[in-house]
Design a protein around this motif. Sequence first.
Motif, PDB file in Angstrom:
ATOM      1  N   LYS A  84       8.662  -3.934 -16.934  1.00 39.01           N
ATOM      2  CA  LYS A  84       9.181  -4.834 -15.906  1.00 39.01           C
ATOM      3  C   LYS A  84       9.696  -4.016 -14.737  1.00 39.01           C
ATOM      4  O   LYS A  84      10.081  -2.850 -14.900  1.00 39.01           O
ATOM      5  CB  LYS A  84      10.272  -5.741 -16.463  1.00 39.01           C
ATOM      6  N   SER A  85       9.713  -4.635 -13.573  1.00 39.34           N
ATOM      7  CA  SER A  85      10.046  -3.916 -12.358  1.00 39.34           C
ATOM      8  C   SER A  85      11.473  -3.383 -12.399  1.00 39.34           C
ATOM      9  O   SER A  85      12.380  -4.007 -12.956  1.00 39.34           O
ATOM     10  CB  SER A  85       9.868  -4.834 -11.147  1.00 39.34           C
ATOM     11  N   THR A  86      11.648  -2.198 -11.832  1.00 36.27           N
ATOM     12  CA  THR A  86      12.960  -1.557 -11.778  1.00 36.27           C
ATOM     13  C   THR A  86      13.456  -1.566 -10.340  1.00 36.27           C
ATOM     14  O   THR A  86      12.748  -1.970  -9.422  1.00 36.27           O
ATOM     15  CB  THR A  86      12.861  -0.110 -12.285  1.00 36.27           C
ATOM     16  N   ASN A  87      14.677  -1.127 -10.139  1.00 38.02           N
ATOM     17  CA  ASN A  87      15.239  -1.091  -8.788  1.00 38.02           C
ATOM     18  C   ASN A  87      14.848   0.208  -8.083  1.00 38.02           C
ATOM     19  O   ASN A  87      15.683   1.009  -7.687  1.00 38.02           O
ATOM     20  CB  ASN A  87      16.773  -1.204  -8.858  1.00 38.02           C
ATOM     21  N   GLU A  88      13.547   0.390  -7.926  1.00 40.33           N
ATOM     22  CA  GLU A  88      13.027   1.600  -7.279  1.00 40.33           C
ATOM     23  C   GLU A  88      12.219   1.208  -6.047  1.00 40.33           C
ATOM     24  O   GLU A  88      11.547   0.174  -6.035  1.00 40.33           O
ATOM     25  CB  GLU A  88      12.136   2.386  -8.239  1.00 40.33           C
ATOM     26  N   GLU A  89      12.289   2.057  -5.048  1.00 42.11           N
ATOM     27  CA  GLU A  89      11.496   1.794  -3.840  1.00 42.11           C
ATOM     28  C   GLU A  89      10.003   2.023  -4.083  1.00 42.11           C
ATOM     29  O   GLU A  89       9.179   1.394  -3.438  1.00 42.11           O
ATOM     30  CB  GLU A  89      11.955   2.721  -2.711  1.00 42.11           C
ATOM     31  N   TYR A  90       9.712   2.955  -5.003  1.00 39.61           N
ATOM     32  CA  TYR A  90       8.323   3.329  -5.234  1.00 39.61           C
ATOM     33  C   TYR A  90       7.983   3.156  -6.712  1.00 39.61           C
ATOM     34  O   TYR A  90       8.766   3.483  -7.604  1.00 39.61           O
ATOM     35  CB  TYR A  90       8.087   4.781  -4.805  1.00 39.61           C
ATOM     36  N   LEU A  91       6.795   2.650  -6.964  1.00 37.50           N
ATOM     37  CA  LEU A  91       6.318   2.425  -8.324  1.00 37.50           C
ATOM     38  C   LEU A  91       4.834   2.777  -8.435  1.00 37.50           C
ATOM     39  O   LEU A  91       4.079   2.636  -7.460  1.00 37.50           O
ATOM     40  CB  LEU A  91       6.461   0.948  -8.729  1.00 37.50           C
ATOM     41  N   ILE A  92       4.435   3.213  -9.614  1.00 31.52           N
ATOM     42  CA  ILE A  92       3.016   3.254  -9.967  1.00 31.52           C
ATOM     43  C   ILE A  92       2.760   2.008 -10.799  1.00 31.52           C
ATOM     44  O   ILE A  92       3.448   1.766 -11.794  1.00 31.52           O
ATOM     45  CB  ILE A  92       2.660   4.512 -10.778  1.00 31.52           C
ATOM     46  N   ILE A  93       1.815   1.198 -10.380  1.00 30.63           N
ATOM     47  CA  ILE A  93       1.479  -0.031 -11.112  1.00 30.63           C
ATOM     48  C   ILE A  93       0.062   0.119 -11.650  1.00 30.63           C
ATOM     49  O   ILE A  93      -0.861   0.436 -10.895  1.00 30.63           O
ATOM     50  CB  ILE A  93       1.572  -1.271 -10.197  1.00 30.63           C
ATOM     51  N   ALA A  94      -0.101  -0.079 -12.956  1.00 26.61           N
ATOM     52  CA  ALA A  94      -1.417   0.099 -13.567  1.00 26.61           C
ATOM     53  C   ALA A  94      -1.729  -1.076 -14.477  1.00 26.61           C
ATOM     54  O   ALA A  94      -0.876  -1.523 -15.244  1.00 26.61           O
ATOM     55  CB  ALA A  94      -1.458   1.399 -14.362  1.00 26.61           C
ATOM     56  N   GLY A  95      -2.958  -1.565 -14.392  1.00 26.40           N
ATOM     57  CA  GLY A  95      -3.340  -2.662 -15.273  1.00 26.40           C
ATOM     58  C   GLY A  95      -4.807  -3.006 -15.164  1.00 26.40           C
ATOM     59  O   GLY A  95      -5.526  -2.558 -14.259  1.00 26.40           O
ATOM     60  N   THR A  96      -5.231  -3.835 -16.090  1.00 31.12           N
ATOM     61  CA  THR A  96      -6.624  -4.240 -16.195  1.00 31.12           C
ATOM     62  C   THR A  96      -6.811  -5.637 -15.613  1.00 31.12           C
ATOM     63  O   THR A  96      -6.031  -6.545 -15.914  1.00 31.12           O
ATOM     64  CB  THR A  96      -7.065  -4.228 -17.672  1.00 31.12           C
ATOM     65  N   ILE A  97      -7.807  -5.795 -14.789  1.00 29.74           N
ATOM     66  CA  ILE A  97      -8.093  -7.090 -14.156  1.00 29.74           C
ATOM     67  C   ILE A  97      -8.299  -8.145 -15.241  1.00 29.74           C
ATOM     68  O   ILE A  97      -9.070  -7.963 -16.174  1.00 29.74           O
ATOM     69  CB  ILE A  97      -9.348  -6.975 -13.274  1.00 29.74           C
ATOM     70  N   GLY A  98      -7.569  -9.246 -15.120  1.00 25.81           N
ATOM     71  CA  GLY A  98      -7.687 -10.322 -16.088  1.00 25.81           C
ATOM     72  C   GLY A  98      -6.837 -10.139 -17.327  1.00 25.81           C
ATOM     73  O   GLY A  98      -6.704 -11.058 -18.145  1.00 25.81           O
ATOM     74  N   LYS A  99      -6.252  -8.938 -17.491  1.00 33.24           N
ATOM     75  CA  LYS A  99      -5.406  -8.658 -18.652  1.00 33.24           C
ATOM     76  C   LYS A  99      -3.969  -8.322 -18.248  1.00 33.24           C
ATOM     77  O   LYS A  99      -3.072  -8.319 -19.081  1.00 33.24           O
ATOM     78  CB  LYS A  99      -5.977  -7.472 -19.453  1.00 33.24           C
ATOM     79  N   SER A 100      -3.771  -8.036 -16.980  1.00 35.12           N
ATOM     80  CA  SER A 100      -2.458  -7.664 -16.469  1.00 35.12           C
ATOM     81  C   SER A 100      -1.995  -8.690 -15.443  1.00 35.12           C
ATOM     82  O   SER A 100      -2.648  -8.892 -14.408  1.00 35.12           O
ATOM     83  CB  SER A 100      -2.516  -6.270 -15.824  1.00 35.12           C
ATOM     84  N   GLN A 101      -0.891  -9.342 -15.730  1.00 38.17           N
ATOM     85  CA  GLN A 101      -0.348 -10.324 -14.791  1.00 38.17           C
ATOM     86  C   GLN A 101       0.015  -9.661 -13.471  1.00 38.17           C
ATOM     87  O   GLN A 101      -0.163 -10.242 -12.393  1.00 38.17           O
ATOM     88  CB  GLN A 101       0.881 -10.994 -15.406  1.00 38.17           C
ATOM     89  N   LEU A 102       0.507  -8.421 -13.544  1.00 40.38           N
ATOM     90  CA  LEU A 102       0.873  -7.679 -12.337  1.00 40.38           C
ATOM     91  C   LEU A 102      -0.321  -7.525 -11.405  1.00 40.38           C
ATOM     92  O   LEU A 102      -0.241  -7.794 -10.201  1.00 40.38           O
ATOM     93  CB  LEU A 102       1.397  -6.293 -12.725  1.00 40.38           C
ATOM     94  N   ILE A 103      -1.430  -7.072 -11.965  1.00 41.98           N
ATOM     95  CA  ILE A 103      -2.635  -6.847 -11.171  1.00 41.98           C
ATOM     96  C   ILE A 103      -3.192  -8.172 -10.655  1.00 41.98           C
ATOM     97  O   ILE A 103      -3.568  -8.303  -9.474  1.00 41.98           O
ATOM     98  CB  ILE A 103      -3.685  -6.091 -12.000  1.00 41.98           C
ATOM     99  N   ASP A 104      -3.231  -9.163 -11.514  1.00 43.56           N
ATOM    100  CA  ASP A 104      -3.798 -10.456 -11.123  1.00 43.56           C
ATOM    101  C   ASP A 104      -2.999 -11.107  -9.995  1.00 43.56           C
ATOM    102  O   ASP A 104      -3.569 -11.753  -9.102  1.00 43.56           O
ATOM    103  CB  ASP A 104      -3.859 -11.395 -12.332  1.00 43.56           C
ATOM    104  N   GLU A 105      -1.675 -10.936 -10.000  1.00 41.39           N
ATOM    105  CA  GLU A 105      -0.854 -11.493  -8.921  1.00 41.39           C
ATOM    106  C   GLU A 105      -1.096 -10.765  -7.605  1.00 41.39           C
ATOM    107  O   GLU A 105      -1.102 -11.386  -6.529  1.00 41.39           O
ATOM    108  CB  GLU A 105       0.627 -11.432  -9.310  1.00 41.39           C
ATOM    109  N   LEU A 106      -1.311  -9.439  -7.672  1.00 42.79           N
ATOM    110  CA  LEU A 106      -1.625  -8.693  -6.453  1.00 42.79           C
ATOM    111  C   LEU A 106      -2.970  -9.125  -5.882  1.00 42.79           C
ATOM    112  O   LEU A 106      -3.153  -9.203  -4.662  1.00 42.79           O
ATOM    113  CB  LEU A 106      -1.636  -7.185  -6.740  1.00 42.79           C
TER     114      LEU A 106
END
Length: 845
Positions: A84-106
């Motif tokens: 889950k997202s942290t209080n950081e200005e910068y993040l690496i976000i990694a995920g699989t299309i259709g399997k990661s809610q993070l990626i699908d929302e982007l």
Amino acid sequence: MNRKLVFQITIVLFFIIGCSEVQAQNKLTIVPQAKADAFPLVEKGIVPSILTDKDDAEVVTIVANALASDIGLISGVTPQVVNKSTNEEYLIIAGTIGKSQLIDELIKSGKLDVSSVKNKWESYTITTINAPIAGVKQALVVAGSDRRGTAYGLFEISKQAGVSPWVWWADVKPTPRKSLYVLPGTLVQKEPSVKYRGIFINDEDWGLNPWAAKNMDKDIKDIGPKTYAKVFELLLRLRANLIWPAMHDETKAFWYYPQNPVVADRYGIVIGSTHCDMMLRSNTFEWQKNYEKEYGHKPNEYRYDTNKAEVTKYWDDRVNAAKNYESMYTIGMRGVRDGSIVGPTTKEGKIALLDTIMTDQRKIFKKYFGADTNALQIFCPYKEVLSLYTAGLKVPDDVTLVWTDDNYGYIRQLSNPSEQKRSGSSGIYYHLSYLGGPHDYTWLSSNSPSLMAYEMTKAYQFGADKFWVVNVGDIKPAEMEIEFFLDMAWDTKKWTPENATQYARYWAEKTFGAALAPEIASIKNEYYQLAQSGKPEHMGILQFDNESKTKRLAAYANLIEKVNTVKSRVPKLLQDAFFQLMEYPVKGAALMNQKFFYAQMSLEVPATDGKLALEYSQKSKNALEQIIDLTHHYNKEIENGKWDGIITHAPRNLATYGMPKIANPEILSESLRKPQEYDKRYLNLTPIDAASTFKLVSINASDFKSKQEIPSEKIITVQGLGLDGKSISRYPFTGKSFATSDYAKAPYVEYNVNLKAGQYQLSLKTLPNKAINKERNLNLAIVVNEQTPQFIDTDNSKEDKNWSASVVRGYFEKQIPLKIEKKGAAKIRVYILDTGLALSRIDIK
């Protein structure tokens, strides 16, 4: 200049600039200095967390943690892997299309474009996105088309940050950095050239097995899940996706340990089995040793025509156990220990039985997968099975035909036009290590990138794009060769016969840095070249003339000096890596040559010169002792004993690794007096001549005075291939074959030689290749001073004594009579009637 022309030029320039920008952006660039809008991967002791979705495939989290560890090695600070997202200005976000809610929302928000990789095979995109989610200023985003695509994308960050795929397996430690920044841009990695790419761990009895038992899977004292976890991480770092697990005598079957397939699934690795172990079974252990424990009674003969029920249940049980894992099944049948199928004695009878076997095997697939085509299947026409296939054995169209090399790096056969239309396509089983006749080569690794590129490009051009697996023995010390093979499988267009010799520098720069790369590449390429005409393991069955011995001893002495010179400048953190990847194989090969040559020389000096005989005997003894010392250092002294047991100087304790006969055996210590064990297959080997004793004229094939090409083709010079390090060939390999009656229409090269009138022998030396398929030949036509052409068949398919000699000495030779009627310049024209033929040298005797 009129306005219309100005407009057209403007459009062209706009298109060129636009394309250049796209190409410039289509890569991941990581630099040590801060740049505008760059993403801070490491900055002032701060590293961004890696955000993944807990519902994504497990391999994503596994590789995210590996990336975090890599960044920690570089920076001294290890990122957190979070869900889950942290209080950081910068993040690496990694995920699989259709399997990661993070990626699908982007994607849904329009911030992430995945149109070029969505629904593709093992593809990914990496990009930087400003304000991707609330509270985050910038993210470095990895989106994979599937679970392995995401994993490869994460490891691409590691690679570009300076972490070698061999960071653990060869201790290639990254250069420490206080800051690293990812430049703005987008990398789109499209589908790999070959769908399934992997390794076969084989003949592991003398290295990987004892090492794993002592250092990794200590509880089971075998190759088990802890070892395989490290193997699978390496495969992902090398962008591979397939394993043929270890299956030799000292290793229990992969499926014997329940956690092994679980670990493979966690890492997203496809599980297969060898050409002789059908239906994911490992017969050496599971039928011969463990059957009674598994089934409560001893098995009858592993024979389908008389023991169908028992064999069918044996296969059925494995498919049932494997049905929920990503697996690939070898179909057909061979003997338990890599031997011929037991049963009918006639070729027709064997074909009929195999037809029944494959039909029944596919019924098992239908039972568990709903349709017989729903399971990944390969058929491997290896050894005697090839003759059954060519005699008419039918293989279901959806099954992948896996062609093989001859165990020495020369592919036996490839798909003809009708086979190229098969829905199952085709693939390759290739060797970097081999146990068998005419002699093993399981100690060092010396098949060159040039040879691999020549053979595997040929395979790809003839449709072998579904499956590539390479026999790597114990993995070490074949690190660079494995990486090259898998790099080719990933992108066959990047490494071709014409540029493969440059791979050593590319690899050396990634591994040891740009400053040392030219020297390291030079050492590697010369090491391969010397091995082309005699692998270290084959020195005991090769005979060199005195001139060749002198040249080889000098060349190897020069290589040792170069290794020592470079080693003195290798950074301390890479010293152990340099020893594993460079020093041990190069010095080992050099010392093996010294051991045999000085032993032979001690026996050849006059009886009156006892001092010189003693000197040569001592040098031979010293060479063997140095090999033993180097091996001890590898196992016991580098990395605090991490690699204890991984390598032996004498696999199978064969005679070639022991002390040869010398003039003064009294100088030998007791440990060197012990006789080495011979494998009975090798007792009657006739020594093979590696070099001719007399040549009047010797011409490298690339030194032609003129050439004649045909449309859509060219004659290429392949550096690092064949005798003298250069060979010529027609390219691409898909060019047409010319009948002997049409020889004059074929491409040719021409040589001019000054000779006296008389009778000579013209010797043509080619790579010991085979004809591409049964519809092609491997012919040359030779025309001297416009005389009647003489035709030469250079096909090396028949595995007889001539084949044995050819693959061990590194060339195939054909001689024809040469008549010169008049003193002066003789014009020798060589027509290359077929593709896949590599001409190395022309000698006139």
